[in-house]
Design a protein around this motif. Sequence first.
Motif, PDB file in Angstrom:
ATOM      1  N   GLY A 130      36.076  53.518  37.105  1.00 11.72           N
ATOM      2  CA  GLY A 130      36.802  52.468  36.384  1.00 11.72           C
ATOM      3  C   GLY A 130      38.269  52.386  36.732  1.00 11.72           C
ATOM      4  N   TYR A 131      38.571  52.262  38.021  1.00 14.18           N
ATOM      5  CA  TYR A 131      39.977  52.231  38.449  1.00 14.18           C
ATOM      6  C   TYR A 131      40.125  51.532  39.786  1.00 14.18           C
ATOM      7  CZ  TYR A 131      37.846  56.312  40.608  1.00 14.18           C
ATOM      8  OH  TYR A 131      36.977  57.138  41.253  1.00 14.18           O
ATOM      9  N   VAL A 132      41.392  51.220  40.089  1.00 17.28           N
ATOM     10  CA  VAL A 132      41.744  50.735  41.420  1.00 17.28           C
ATOM     11  C   VAL A 132      42.454  51.893  42.098  1.00 17.28           C
ATOM     12  CG1 VAL A 132      43.255  49.136  42.669  1.00 17.28           C
ATOM     13  CG2 VAL A 132      42.001  48.354  40.628  1.00 17.28           C
ATOM     14  N   PHE A 156      41.661  39.475  31.289  1.00 12.85           N
ATOM     15  CA  PHE A 156      42.260  40.044  30.084  1.00 12.85           C
ATOM     16  C   PHE A 156      41.220  40.160  28.973  1.00 12.85           C
ATOM     17  CE2 PHE A 156      44.389  40.376  26.137  1.00 12.85           C
ATOM     18  CZ  PHE A 156      45.519  41.116  26.404  1.00 12.85           C
ATOM     19  N   ALA A 159      39.339  43.083  29.403  1.00 16.22           N
ATOM     20  CA  ALA A 159      40.146  44.307  29.306  1.00 16.22           C
ATOM     21  C   ALA A 159      40.485  44.688  27.873  1.00 16.22           C
ATOM     22  CB  ALA A 159      41.439  44.140  30.108  1.00 16.22           C
ATOM     23  N   GLN A 186      36.225  43.104  34.578  1.00 17.33           N
ATOM     24  CA  GLN A 186      37.683  42.966  34.660  1.00 17.33           C
ATOM     25  C   GLN A 186      38.142  43.185  36.103  1.00 17.33           C
ATOM     26  OE1 GLN A 186      40.038  46.063  32.712  1.00 17.33           O
ATOM     27  NE2 GLN A 186      41.836  45.404  33.848  1.00 17.33           N
ATOM     28  N   LEU A 187      37.679  44.263  36.708  1.00 16.02           N
ATOM     29  CA  LEU A 187      38.169  44.588  38.049  1.00 16.02           C
ATOM     30  C   LEU A 187      37.498  43.736  39.126  1.00 16.02           C
ATOM     31  CD1 LEU A 187      38.645  48.454  37.687  1.00 16.02           C
ATOM     32  CD2 LEU A 187      40.368  46.642  37.524  1.00 16.02           C
ATOM     33  N   LEU A 190      39.519  40.465  39.467  1.00 13.04           N
ATOM     34  CA  LEU A 190      40.897  40.513  39.971  1.00 13.04           C
ATOM     35  C   LEU A 190      40.933  40.868  41.452  1.00 13.04           C
ATOM     36  CD1 LEU A 190      42.545  42.443  36.990  1.00 13.04           C
ATOM     37  CD2 LEU A 190      42.821  40.015  37.552  1.00 13.04           C
ATOM     38  N   GLN A 192      42.880  42.827  42.916  1.00 14.33           N
ATOM     39  CA  GLN A 192      43.135  44.264  43.110  1.00 14.33           C
ATOM     40  C   GLN A 192      41.830  45.068  43.148  1.00 14.33           C
ATOM     41  OE1 GLN A 192      44.463  42.217  40.842  1.00 14.33           O
ATOM     42  NE2 GLN A 192      46.308  43.062  39.898  1.00 14.33           N
TER      43      GLN A 192
END
Lengths: 252, 637
Positions: A130-132, A156, A159, A186-187, A190, A192
Amino acid sequence: MNTMNLTLKIWRQPNAKAKGEMKSYKISGINDHMSFLEMLDVLNEDLQKKNEDPVVFDHDCREGICGSCSLVINGRPHGPQQTTTCQLHMRSFKDGDTIYIEPWRAKAFPVIKDLMVDRSAFDRIQHSGGYVSVNTGSAQDANNLPIGKEIADEAFNSATCIGCGACVAACKNASAMLFVSAKISQLAMLPQGQAERKKRAESMVAQMDAEGFGACTNTGACSAECPKEISMANIAMMNREYLGAKLTSEAV
Amino acid sequence: MILDSKIPAGPLAEKWEKHKFNLKLVNPANKRKYDVIVVGSGLAGASAAASLAELGYNVKVFTYHDSPRRAHSIAAQGGINAAKNYQNDGDSIHRLFYDTIKGGDYRAREGNVYRLAQVSVDIIDQCVAQGVPFAREYGGLLSNRSFGGAQVSRTFYARGQTGQQLLLGAYSAMNRQIAAGKVKLYTRCEMLDLVVADGKAKGIITRNLITGAIESHAGHAVLLCTGGYGNVYYLSTNAMMCNVTATWRAHKRGALFGNPSFTQIHPTCIPVSGDYQSKLTLMSESLRNDGRVWVPMKAGDNRLPTDIPEEERDYFLERKYPSFGNLVPRDVASRNAKYVCDEGRGVGNTKLAVYLDFADAIKRDTEAVVKAKYGNLFDMYQQITGENPYKTPMRIYPAVHYTMGGLWVDYNLMTTVPGCYALGEANFSDHGANRLGASALMQGLADGYFVIPYTLGDYLASTGAGKLSTDTPEFKEALDGVQKRIAKLLTMKGEKTVDELHRKLGLTIWDYCGMSRTEEGLKKAKAIVADIKKEFETNVKVLGGNEEMNQSLEKALRLADFIELGALMIQDALDRNESCGGHFREEYQTPEGEALRDDDNFAYVSAYEYTGDNQAPVLHKEVLQFENVKLTQRSYK
Ligand SMILES: Cc1cc2nc3c(=O)[nH]c(=O)nc-3n(C[C@H](O)[C@H](O)[C@H](O)COP(=O)(O)OP(=O)(O)OC[C@H]3O[C@@H](n4cnc5c(N)ncnc54)[C@H](O)[C@@H]3O)c2cc1C
Ligand code: FES
């Protein structure tokens, strides 16, 4: 201001291994301005005065944002309104009511004591992807990456999940799909999040299964009880992400 | 003891660059030989843990929460400042620096504050790269809003949930390092003591909140990122578990405590409704842009607000401060609400509230416009109070919100115990006597992402990666001490519950060391707190045992430290014979009733040394040097 007398039926369980049971408590002089947790504070002060063990429950911010509070009240996660337990007020109840208070019930959320459960499975799912991947200091100027307002707003919305676990508690299969899908969506929305998009979907779903959460049968109980109104559209998106990843990825 | 702030010499704008170059580095291959303990997983702790692990250090993170994501940072609403000047409205690093120094009423260090303004711009870049969904304009670029104490638009925000989104960003960065095996996470694990040997921090003693196990953890450095101590007042806008134990224990082990009495009281909170009240809820300050603050002219006027005619209302902020009106700074607005309530003109059941009235805004702009601006806040108000603020004025009252005081740290964020650092709200560093809105999030992330990764290496490189052991007399002494403290509480079997005593402490500090302070009141409070301490030490009731989840025991351990801190706050407020920022001593005011600073005698940081139980603390002064700003008296008339 109205005051009321209530009967509380509360799940008491001394520790993870012990057998629990519902116990009955009478409480009086509760005023309708109190929050639900303040009502429990009053009960706990009473119990301590009588040298009885206070009821254990998770809570912290009492503002509906930290995701700590977690009670099933009269059969519904966070009680009769679509909000967190800490934001529920006693004016939602009336004099003479009997209120049933239980912990989240799910195999992946074992009871620690009384109404407190272990939700660390949620954290482990986040650890799995769960990260970039961006180290501190290696970011470009923030405005070099314009993101359309519609997409930013949608991301958002996903998120805003507070990780309380009401979705799992509401689901008859104790599925964690709403929680997991909120992060994946969410990711995925985006820019990113693109580089690790496939790997993320695969790893997070694999960890979710390993933790013992149940399958999703699309009844929508999770979203209906979610205090932050995380939408079912996240689950649909996650399914697409996961299938797409499985079909094309070299990983896992 | 001479306090050395280690502010680098040279021009303000070059200090940090030069300092970074002069700091020693740890060779990349050697970083894995160092273990760093991070206590706290809020913005400061999570950002530090992630950044240090990325560099290659082994990091252990401790939090009493069940997940790092629940840290109190999650609750911050309004936004985070950064000198990006994206709006082309005249912002700059120098202006953010200047606003922060002035807002802090000239009681912060120039060097620190300038660095904060410098790194503020990198924070926004970092957060966006992580996927933090800040508010954007239609063109896709970042949006800004303005905040109190500034005339430029430099606040970045994510609806009313900025803290949540920033924390989830830092949490995700830390999660990546957990997955990589560089961060080891200990949840529901509370630090109860700092271990110091050979004059250096060597580790911590913790209690596992589920099993009660008391454990020792050794590290080459200890970072305390444990947040603020506003809950000394019992009622505050802080989360229920926020406490001072980690920093207080470090204080008792030799870390000086800076400016303990500097607390911030926020003017727009939902008032207390009864004795059962457990915490207070903040309403965004932005409401004062359109709401008008008033009370009835006459004391004891019990009519409904809508029945009180215009000429019998006192819009006291507009009356006293014609040019700033309802937008005076936080401390001025708070203090004036207290004064009118002291005069018996407060409103609502408890008479401890003033009205914040939107009737004129609704008449002028329509209800739809007001709803578009403040809809979520109005809903929140209605949810909590059961009243409809579109129809009847809101009731508001000030509440404790933030603590500027904290462990004294030097420019490297190191406390007076070598190897023990304090980051975020836990240190005293950048906000002087008053913090500007949207600057706490900035400081927490500046400390964690961009300061500590440099400054920690300097210490580690000079001490070396010696072998760690918890099998030492110092660890044993600290561990025994914790066990004794717990045993004493559990065997006391007194009459008073922890909450009863905490409420009493809170009320005392609030009444005498809150918005307005006097020598007489503070002396009285000193005696009351001494009595509460005695009562706590002989008559507290903590049921249950240690080897189980025991929330009363947790609270009792925290209250013990709050009581001692309370005494120090009173001491500090008594010592500072001036008014500045959030510290208002009634004896020191201008003829117009404004805070009267005494720069000749009090332009210093108060740093207290612990000298023993029931012993007077020793005050050390770090004199502040102002070379780049001119000290002026604030005026909002
Ligand atoms: C309601 C509210 C709104 C706010 N809004 C804003 C805003 O809009 N903009 C702004 O800039 N600031 C705002 N602030 C202030 C800001 O949120 C805080 O100052 C900041 O988030 C503190 O971050 P931190 O990392 O220092 O501490 P915290 O986030 O409080 O984290 C403390 C951590 O330490 C851990 N911890 C503490 N003690 C121990 C111990 N003994 N053992 C183990 N773990 C421990 C906790 O578990 C937690 O993980 C607001 C504050 C409040 C109360
Ligand atoms: S206590 Fe934080 S969400 Fe309920």
